[in-house]
Design an enzyme around this catalytic site. Structure first.
Site, mmCIF file in Angstrom:
data_model
loop_
_atom_site.group_PDB
_atom_site.id
_atom_site.type_symbol
_atom_site.label_atom_id
_atom_site.label_comp_id
_atom_site.label_asym_id
_atom_site.label_seq_id
_atom_site.Cartn_x
_atom_site.Cartn_y
_atom_site.Cartn_z
ATOM 1 N N TRP A 16 1.080 5.662 -1.756
ATOM 2 C CA TRP A 16 0.764 6.620 -2.823
ATOM 3 C C TRP A 16 1.888 6.769 -3.841
ATOM 4 O O TRP A 16 1.676 7.334 -4.909
ATOM 5 C CB TRP A 16 0.449 7.979 -2.200
ATOM 6 N N TYR A 42 0.827 -1.209 0.000
ATOM 7 C CA TYR A 42 0.000 0.000 0.000
ATOM 8 C C TYR A 42 0.859 1.256 0.000
ATOM 9 O O TYR A 42 1.881 1.318 0.682
ATOM 10 C CB TYR A 42 -0.901 0.013 1.237
HETATM 11 N N1 LIG Z 1 -2.543 8.267 12.320
HETATM 12 C C1 LIG Z 1 -2.914 8.333 11.041
HETATM 13 N N2 LIG Z 1 -2.302 7.554 10.131
HETATM 14 C C2 LIG Z 1 -2.665 7.638 8.837
HETATM 15 C C3 LIG Z 1 -3.673 8.527 8.419
HETATM 16 C C4 LIG Z 1 -4.317 9.327 9.408
HETATM 17 O O1 LIG Z 1 -5.237 10.096 9.112
HETATM 18 N N3 LIG Z 1 -3.883 9.215 10.697
HETATM 19 N N4 LIG Z 1 -4.007 8.600 7.089
HETATM 20 C C5 LIG Z 1 -3.786 7.418 6.279
HETATM 21 C C6 LIG Z 1 -3.973 7.641 4.845
HETATM 22 S S1 LIG Z 1 -5.470 8.341 4.365
HETATM 23 C C7 LIG Z 1 -3.072 7.249 3.910
HETATM 24 S S2 LIG Z 1 -3.496 7.316 2.247
HETATM 25 C C8 LIG Z 1 -1.768 6.684 4.296
HETATM 26 C C9 LIG Z 1 -0.624 7.138 3.363
HETATM 27 O O2 LIG Z 1 0.452 6.310 3.512
HETATM 28 P P1 LIG Z 1 1.527 6.108 2.348
HETATM 29 O O3 LIG Z 1 0.874 6.223 1.015
HETATM 30 O O4 LIG Z 1 2.281 4.875 2.641
HETATM 31 O O5 LIG Z 1 2.454 7.378 2.587
HETATM 32 P P2 LIG Z 1 3.504 8.080 1.617
HETATM 33 O O6 LIG Z 1 4.352 8.937 2.487
HETATM 34 O O7 LIG Z 1 2.792 8.752 0.498
HETATM 35 O O8 LIG Z 1 4.376 6.866 1.109
HETATM 36 C C10 LIG Z 1 4.794 6.756 -0.207
HETATM 37 C C11 LIG Z 1 6.243 6.277 -0.213
HETATM 38 O O9 LIG Z 1 6.591 6.004 -1.563
HETATM 39 C C12 LIG Z 1 7.901 6.509 -1.817
HETATM 40 N N5 LIG Z 1 7.991 6.733 -3.265
HETATM 41 C C13 LIG Z 1 7.652 7.840 -3.977
HETATM 42 N N6 LIG Z 1 7.849 7.631 -5.283
HETATM 43 C C14 LIG Z 1 8.320 6.368 -5.420
HETATM 44 C C15 LIG Z 1 8.693 5.562 -6.537
HETATM 45 O O10 LIG Z 1 8.630 5.971 -7.684
HETATM 46 N N7 LIG Z 1 9.102 4.270 -6.282
HETATM 47 C C16 LIG Z 1 9.181 3.776 -5.018
HETATM 48 N N8 LIG Z 1 9.591 2.527 -4.872
HETATM 49 N N9 LIG Z 1 8.847 4.531 -3.943
HETATM 50 C C17 LIG Z 1 8.408 5.791 -4.137
HETATM 51 C C18 LIG Z 1 7.997 7.745 -0.973
HETATM 52 O O11 LIG Z 1 9.338 8.080 -0.720
HETATM 53 C C19 LIG Z 1 7.211 7.331 0.274
HETATM 54 O O12 LIG Z 1 8.047 6.780 1.254
HETATM 55 O O13 LIG Z 1 -1.467 7.055 5.649
HETATM 56 C C20 LIG Z 1 -2.490 6.675 6.552
HETATM 57 N N10 LIG Z 1 -2.031 6.842 7.921
HETATM 58 N N1 LIG Z 2 -1.692 18.396 2.266
HETATM 59 C C1 LIG Z 2 -2.120 17.132 2.257
HETATM 60 N N2 LIG Z 2 -3.315 16.855 1.705
HETATM 61 C C2 LIG Z 2 -3.789 15.591 1.717
HETATM 62 C C3 LIG Z 2 -3.020 14.519 2.230
HETATM 63 C C4 LIG Z 2 -1.760 14.840 2.818
HETATM 64 O O1 LIG Z 2 -1.035 13.971 3.321
HETATM 65 N N3 LIG Z 2 -1.340 16.147 2.805
HETATM 66 N N4 LIG Z 2 -3.497 13.225 2.162
HETATM 67 C C5 LIG Z 2 -4.550 12.944 1.184
HETATM 68 C C6 LIG Z 2 -5.204 11.671 1.458
HETATM 69 S S1 LIG Z 2 -4.410 10.234 1.036
HETATM 70 C C7 LIG Z 2 -6.445 11.582 1.967
HETATM 71 S S2 LIG Z 2 -7.185 10.070 2.164
HETATM 72 C C8 LIG Z 2 -7.201 12.780 2.370
HETATM 73 C C9 LIG Z 2 -7.724 12.571 3.771
HETATM 74 O O2 LIG Z 2 -8.778 13.380 4.026
HETATM 75 P P1 LIG Z 2 -9.286 13.474 5.526
HETATM 76 O O3 LIG Z 2 -9.193 12.179 6.189
HETATM 77 O O4 LIG Z 2 -10.612 14.098 5.515
HETATM 78 O O5 LIG Z 2 -8.200 14.494 6.104
HETATM 79 P P2 LIG Z 2 -7.704 14.794 7.595
HETATM 80 O O6 LIG Z 2 -6.895 16.042 7.491
HETATM 81 O O7 LIG Z 2 -7.053 13.622 8.184
HETATM 82 O O8 LIG Z 2 -9.037 15.082 8.395
HETATM 83 C C10 LIG Z 2 -9.856 16.218 8.112
HETATM 84 C C11 LIG Z 2 -10.275 16.868 9.397
HETATM 85 O O9 LIG Z 2 -11.210 16.080 10.095
HETATM 86 C C12 LIG Z 2 -11.253 16.569 11.426
HETATM 87 N N5 LIG Z 2 -11.709 15.522 12.342
HETATM 88 C C13 LIG Z 2 -10.973 14.563 12.928
HETATM 89 N N6 LIG Z 2 -11.749 13.769 13.711
HETATM 90 C C14 LIG Z 2 -13.005 14.270 13.616
HETATM 91 C C15 LIG Z 2 -14.264 13.891 14.190
HETATM 92 O O10 LIG Z 2 -14.390 12.925 14.946
HETATM 93 N N7 LIG Z 2 -15.334 14.632 13.851
HETATM 94 C C16 LIG Z 2 -15.253 15.699 13.022
HETATM 95 N N8 LIG Z 2 -16.373 16.365 12.732
HETATM 96 N N9 LIG Z 2 -14.078 16.082 12.474
HETATM 97 C C17 LIG Z 2 -12.987 15.367 12.755
HETATM 98 C C18 LIG Z 2 -9.838 16.992 11.745
HETATM 99 O O11 LIG Z 2 -9.844 18.244 12.393
HETATM 100 C C19 LIG Z 2 -9.157 17.031 10.387
HETATM 101 O O12 LIG Z 2 -8.444 18.235 10.136
HETATM 102 O O13 LIG Z 2 -6.378 13.930 2.361
HETATM 103 C C20 LIG Z 2 -5.599 14.049 1.178
HETATM 104 N N10 LIG Z 2 -4.989 15.358 1.156
HETATM 105 MO MO LIG Z 3 -5.502 8.515 2.027
#
Ligand SMILES: Nc1nc2c(c(=O)[nH]1)N[C@H]1C(S)=C(S)[C@@H](COP(=O)(O)OP(=O)(O)OC[C@H]3O[C@@H](n4cnc5c(=O)[nH]c(N)nc54)[C@H](O)[C@@H]3O)O[C@H]1N2
Ligand SMILES: Nc1nc2c(c(=O)[nH]1)N[C@H]1C(S)=C(S)[C@@H](COP(=O)(O)OP(=O)(O)OC[C@H]3O[C@@H](n4cnc5c(=O)[nH]c(N)nc54)[C@H](O)[C@@H]3O)O[C@H]1N2
Ligand SMILES: [Mo]
Length: 764
Positions: free
Chosen positions: A114, A112
């Site tokens: 991005w 998994y």
């Molecule tokens: N506590 C908490 N944890 C969360 C979340 C949260 O809200 N709270 N959000 C979650 C969500 S929504 C998501 S989507 C995940 C994201 O989690 P990830 O998608 O695992 O996070 P990234 O940092 O985007 O990891 C991508 C990795 O790919 C590497 N990379 C970039 N380009 C390339 C390439 O071309 N080849 C290779 N081999 N590697 C490459 C980058 O250096 C990076 O280390 O995290 C989740 N974790």
């Molecule tokens: N800059 C930036 N943008 C991103 C990403 C990133 O890593 N960096 N990640 C991308 C990815 S993979 C994803 S999946 C999306 C994730 O999209 P989301 O999961 O929606 O993003 P978050 O910033 O984790 O959460 C949005 C807000 O929800 C609020 N929140 C938390 N818990 C609660 C709750 O119990 N109730 C309510 N009402 N609000 C709550 C928090 O204040 C938080 O700022 O974002 C994407 N956009």
């Molecule tokens: Mo995500």
């Protein structure tokens, strides 16, 4: 000063841009057509030649000397540099060993993450294609960390995830029609500035400003004030985290008792009202879900809850819900309840009205769909059946053969020997990192392709350095963005780094499968191949259809888009029989016989208030919101200039309300220690009234940096909140990630300040 550089087109998840070199420094400029570019672009210049990049293949000393096997030395050992030829021989041999001894079902290739934006070098697709073609498959993961609960619950009651999130209400409709938009979790601009595959025009800020100017009211329901931008002049309601379901039930009860609910809509378009109403009124459980009842749970005045319901009734109302709410314990409930509340308001399928799950969470949503196909690398056929819901990785590795529930099925964790990761960072995305370290110690071999020394790479046995996006050619495209981008190469590969594709091709060769993997194509030939369906689609529509060379030369291609047609929900409104929803009853299900039949205590047959077990308590009195970082995408380029500049004293910033700070003697800029039973990390405090009292907020993405890697409960000195979060699923239904919320205590840190070493390469 030399002449201005010739900039070449390129793309990233955080925006389309042009880049080139001037005086030895990378220059990055946003796409000229982007009205509101994302500052994350400025992580590139610092990052591209940073010491955190991986320069050559490396093998963990213990693995090399003792051979494959369980080991708690992962993340602690030294590394031995190795030539490409030797390391690929070694790895091909190990893959063959595991395949022959245990079958491909002993390989976990979910991988998994991005990775980066190009359609061809998409690392997850590459690794899946490689494992399918070369060893017969792998154990995969399903769903995402983003939307683990909603991906399962939405199809039960409303429709497929994509239809409800991506092809529903658009920003264009909101600008013109919406009268009141209530955004649970807000629609933070930091989040919608990002889209997997790329985004050429950031329209969210302008759209919200235009709608507000016309008179649309925006309400931000969130513990954090800036989850809606100032431009939409929003009202801020801050309920206690993870209590939104109770708040929405209180609103629903108000609508019902005051006769404000849309009875005709419920009759015609919904099923299961009787069961839901019995719960709402308390006939089924003795507890009427009044606004007063909700107030005691969510910490907002009853009058505020009831008043919001009244203000939404009879208007073109839109409920948006961020992904975040379902990335928590019982995350299925707020999604389902928002869908039910919107049904009672009756605005589904009307322009700018109803329920749009995840609008504003990512830039894909609220847009039109492209009308011609765009590239995806074919992944081949996976010969392995068993899979896991993606966030069950540690459970799987620690509990082979143990049963678990998922969406009405009883499944068994497979026995994994080898884990292959390319393009993701589990030490970013997974919860309870101390537990993850134990899980990674339980495998025989861990292989990681990375561009930089993430904690995941540091825990690997075999580390293969890959090029980053600027060092190769690709095609940039996303399904809801009209700009296709010829991503030109801007830099030479760092050190000995190679493309994931070339690494896999050479490994496939050693396994006798080169032709199956490459189909005889090099990168350029693949780009031509992947471009062909787009060209064909354009020609079929009678539109100018440049050939690949012309597209490549031009750098950009603007694609036609579909009408803003509201997707399946609009069609359903117009013709509920002819265009029935793809749910069991063909209607919006306020009750689900299927889910009720599963008999899950943690996910009953209708949306319900279920008290979280991981709420603040003795010893952990504060809610921790661990949300997405504004300064980067996840953990990517945490060492970049922009990400570094947003830290304070080198550490991630934790926001805390003045009241909570005062009782703890914490001042703005102090170093603090966050802790609970699972672990601890340091961060820098920002004292702010923009968070609800009782809540602290620390975004994800600071690289895990254990003070003493030998320590099983090491302090993360840099501010990675996943050292604190819980590794449990949302419920037996979806088993989604619950990383957004947990409970902690915070104190002022008075010890000697440990240095940040996360970006220093490990000892070789
Ligand atoms: N506590 C908490 N944890 C969360 C979340 C949260 O809200 N709270 N959000 C979650 C969500 S929504 C998501 S989507 C995940 C994201 O989690 P990830 O998608 O695992 O996070 P990234 O940092 O985007 O990891 C991508 C990795 O790919 C590497 N990379 C970039 N380009 C390339 C390439 O071309 N080849 C290779 N081999 N590697 C490459 C980058 O250096 C990076 O280390 O995290 C989740 N974790
Ligand atoms: N800059 C930036 N943008 C991103 C990403 C990133 O890593 N960096 N990640 C991308 C990815 S993979 C994803 S999946 C999306 C994730 O999209 P989301 O999961 O929606 O993003 P978050 O910033 O984790 O959460 C949005 C807000 O929800 C609020 N929140 C938390 N818990 C609660 C709750 O119990 N109730 C309510 N009402 N609000 C709550 C928090 O204040 C938080 O700022 O974002 C994407 N956009
Ligand atoms: Mo995500």
């Amino acid at each position: 000063m030399n002449a201005p550089p010739r900039l070449k087109p390129h793309s990233s998840h955080w925006g389309v841009f042009e880049a080139g070199w001037q005086d030895g420094r990378l220059v990055v400029q946003p796409h000229p057509g982007d009205p509101d570019p994302n500052p994350i672009l400025q992580n590139f210049p610092e990052a591209i030649r940073h010491r955190a990049r991986i320069a050559q293949p490396m093998v963990r000393r213990g693995w090399l000397e003792k051979g494959p096997g369980k080991s708690d030395r992962r993340g602690r050992d030294e590394f031995v540099p190795m030539s490409w030829d030797k390391v690929l021989d070694l790895l091909a041999g190990e893959l063959a060993r595991v395949r022959d001894a245990h079958g491909p079902g002993a390989v976990f290739g979910g991988s998994y993450g991005w990775s980066s934006a190009g359609r061809f070098h998409h690392a997850q697709s590459q690794v899946h294609r490689f494992l399918n073609t070369s060893i017969g498959g792998y154990v995969k993961s399903v769903n995402s960390y983003s939307a683990g609960a909603s991906a399962v619950i939405l199809p039960h009651f409303l429709g497929p995830f994509e239809a409800v999130s991506r092809r529903n209400v658009t920003w264009e409709q909101i600008v013109e029609h919406t009268e009141i938009c209530v955004a649970f979790g807000g629609m933070a601009l930091k989040n919608s500035a990002v889209a997997s595959g790329g985004v050429s025009a950031h329209v969210e800020r302008g759209s919200m400003a235009a709608a507000a100017k016309r008179g649309c009211v925006f309400v931000n329901v969130s513990p954090v004030r800036d989850d809606l931008p100032e431009e939409c002049h929003h009202e801020w309601l801050a309920p206690v985290p993870n209590t939104d379901t109770a708040m929405m039930l209180g609103m629903a009860h108000t609508l019902l008792t005051e006769g404000l609910h849309d009875v005709a809509f419920i009759d015609r378009y919904c099923s299961g009202w009787a069961e839901f109403e019995a719960y709402l009124t308390g006939r089924s459980d003795g507890v009427p879900k009044t606004a007063e009842w909700a107030a005691t749970i969510c910490g907002l005045p009853a009058e505020t809850i009831a008043g919001l319901a009244r203000r939404m009734a009879g208007k073109r109302s839109l409920i948006a819900m961020a992904h975040s709410l379902q990335r928590a314990e019982h995350g299925e409930q707020p999604v389902w309840m928002a869908g039910v509340l919107a049904a009672m308001l009756g605005q589904y399928g009307l322009p700018g009205g109803g329920f749009n799950y995840a609008l504003g969470s990512i830039a894909h949503y609220g847009k039109r769909q492209n009308a011609v196909p765009t590239a995806a690398l074919p992944q081949g056929k996976n010969g392995v059946g068993p899979f896991i819901p993606v966030a069950r990785i540690s459970d799987m590795l620690l509990n082979p053969g143990v049963e678990f529930d998922y969406d009405g099925k009883r499944m068994t964790y497979p026995d994994i020997r080898l884990v292959y990761w390319a393009g993701g960072n589990p030490f970013h995305h997974h919860q309870d990192l101390n537990r993850l370290r134990h899980a990674f110690a339980a495998v025989e071999t861990l292989v990681v392709h990375e561009i930089a020394w993430t904690a995941t790479a540091r825990h690997a046995d075999i580390v293969l350095p890959t090029t980053m996006t600027l060092e190769r050619e690709d095609i940039g495209a996303a399904p809801t963005d009209p700009l296709m981008v010829a991503m030109h190469r801007v830099a030479e590969p760092f050190g000995e780094a190679r493309d994931d594709y070339d690494i896999f091709a050479d490994l496939a060769e050693r396994l006798g499968k080169r032709e199956a993997f490459t189909e005889g194509r090099d990168t350029r030939a693949w780009l031509r191949h992947l471009y062909a369906p787009t060209q064909k689609g354009l020609a079929e529509k009678g539109l100018p259809a440049p050939d690949f060379d012309a597209f490549w030369e031009e750098g950009y291609l603007t694609l036609p888009q579909q009408d803003d047609d509201g997707g399946i929900i609009r069609a359903f409104r117009d013709d509920p029989e002819g265009a029935a929803l793809p749910t069991r009853t063909g209607r919006i299900q306020l009750f689900s016989e299927a889910i009720a039949g599963f008999g899950y205590a943690d996910c009953p047959g209708h949306p319900a208030w279920l008290e979280p077990t991981d709420a603040p308590a003795e010893g952990r009195p504060l809610w921790l919101v661990a949300n997405q970082p504004a300064s980067r995408l996840h953990s990517q380029f945490d060492f970049g200039g922009h990400s570094s500049a947003m830290k304070r004293r080198g550490r991630e910033v934790m926001r805390i309300h003045p009241t909570d700070a005062a009782v703890r003697g914490i001042g703005d800029g102090d170093i603090v220690r966050l802790f609970n039973a699972r672990g601890a990390c340091l961060a820098t405090a920002a004292v702010s009234e923009d968070v609800r009292p009782g809540v602290v907020q620390l975004p994800t993405g600071a690289w895990y940096d254990p003070e003493d890697p030998e320590d099983d409960m090491a302090l993360c000195v840099h501010g990675n909140p996943n050292i604190l979060t819980r590794d449990v699923g949302t419920s037996s239904l979806a088993q989604g990630c619950t990383g957004q919320l947990t409970s902690v205590e915070v104190e002022r840190f008075t010890g000697n300040l440990p240095p940040i070493r996360a970006f220093d390469p490990p000892v070789a």
